[in-house]
Enzyme design. Structure first.
Site, short mmCIF file in Angstrom:
data_model
loop_
_atom_site.label_atom_id
_atom_site.label_comp_id
_atom_site.label_asym_id
_atom_site.label_seq_id
_atom_site.Cartn_x
_atom_site.Cartn_y
_atom_site.Cartn_z
N THR A 1 -20.88 -51.67 -23.83
CA THR A 1 -21.46 -52.82 -23.15
C THR A 1 -22.65 -52.90 -22.55
O THR A 1 -23.59 -53.77 -22.53
CB THR A 1 -20.21 -53.41 -22.14
OG1 THR A 1 -20.09 -52.37 -21.14
CG2 THR A 1 -19.09 -53.69 -22.84
N ALA B 1 -27.21 -51.14 -17.18
CA ALA B 1 -26.06 -50.59 -16.65
C ALA B 1 -24.96 -51.66 -16.65
O ALA B 1 -24.85 -52.81 -16.30
CB ALA B 1 -26.28 -50.07 -15.21
N ASP B 2 -23.51 -50.84 -16.73
CA ASP B 2 -22.39 -51.54 -16.73
C ASP B 2 -21.32 -50.78 -16.02
O ASP B 2 -21.49 -49.39 -16.07
CB ASP B 2 -21.74 -52.15 -17.90
CG ASP B 2 -20.77 -53.20 -17.74
OD1 ASP B 2 -20.83 -53.86 -16.78
OD2 ASP B 2 -20.20 -53.56 -18.89
N THR B 3 -20.43 -51.35 -15.15
CA THR B 3 -19.47 -50.45 -14.52
C THR B 3 -17.81 -51.02 -15.10
O THR B 3 -17.94 -52.13 -14.97
CB THR B 3 -19.70 -50.45 -12.95
OG1 THR B 3 -20.73 -49.91 -12.84
CG2 THR B 3 -18.53 -49.69 -12.43
#
Length: 198
Positions: free
Chosen positions: A62, A89-91
């Site tokens: 993602t 960024a992704d979390t």
């Protein structure tokens, strides 16, 4: 008359607006993607987290897609040079092997926080770095991907505490329904481990 031509007639007045707003196809069917492309809709296929071997691989993908989408938009502008560095960024939050992304509504946020209350979970953040590939075309890039996993433990939360927090609306745009840098950080009783992987 074909399905695609019928759809084109029906959507003729709003295709431009839909394309500008963005269309996500919640299906991995190449045929459905092609039908929407033929009628002029710019479509992105939503990722299915269940199709990945691990949450880390899912969140890395993602983040990678976010980075590539932005890179392609930037290099479309012929007046601008590609950026020296693009960061995306992704979390995600994982509890008992279930990925908890952003809540759909306040009720969903309440259920997420109720699940995390008194338990430990993992927070996985993926980072993607794109830099220009000097030996290729302006649109090409080199990439570096890595992910950090943090084990987080929540204190026991009462229903009133959860409702009050949900009412702040902070949970609504946060993976797992809380922000550790914000008010949600007060729910954390411990951070046990950090691991970095590529």
């Amino acid at each position: 008359r074909s399905h695609s031509s019928g759809a084109t007639t029906m959507l003729a007045g709003c295709i431009s607006n839909l394309s500008e707003a963005g269309v996500v196809l919640a299906s991995k069917s190449p045929r459905r993607f092609e039908i929407l492309r033929q009628i002029g809709l710019k479509t992105k296929i939503a990722l299915d987290s269940n199709s990945f071997d691990s949450p880390k691989k899912y969140v890395l993908e993602t983040a990678r897609r976010k980075a590539v989408d932005v890179w392609q938009e930037v290099v479309k502008d012929k007046k601008s040079n590609p950026p020296g560095l693009l960061i995306a960024a992704d979390t995600v939050v994982i509890h008992k092997n279930v990925i908890l992304e952003k809540p759909h509504d306040p009720s969903h946020a309440f259920k997420m926080l109720k699940t995390l209350s008194g338990n430990s979970h993992e927070v996985v953040t993926a980072v993607v770095l794109l830099t220009p590939d000097r030996g290729e075309s302006a649109s090409s890039y080199q990439s570096r991907l890595f992910a950090e996993t943090t084990e987080v433990t929540f204190a026991e939360l009462t229903d009133d505490m959860i409702r009050a927090y949900v009412d702040t609306k902070e949970p609504m745009d946060k993976a797992g329904g809380y922000g550790i840098q914000g008010i949600g950080g007060s729910f954390v009783s411990g951070i046990k481990a950090r691991t970095l992987s590529t």
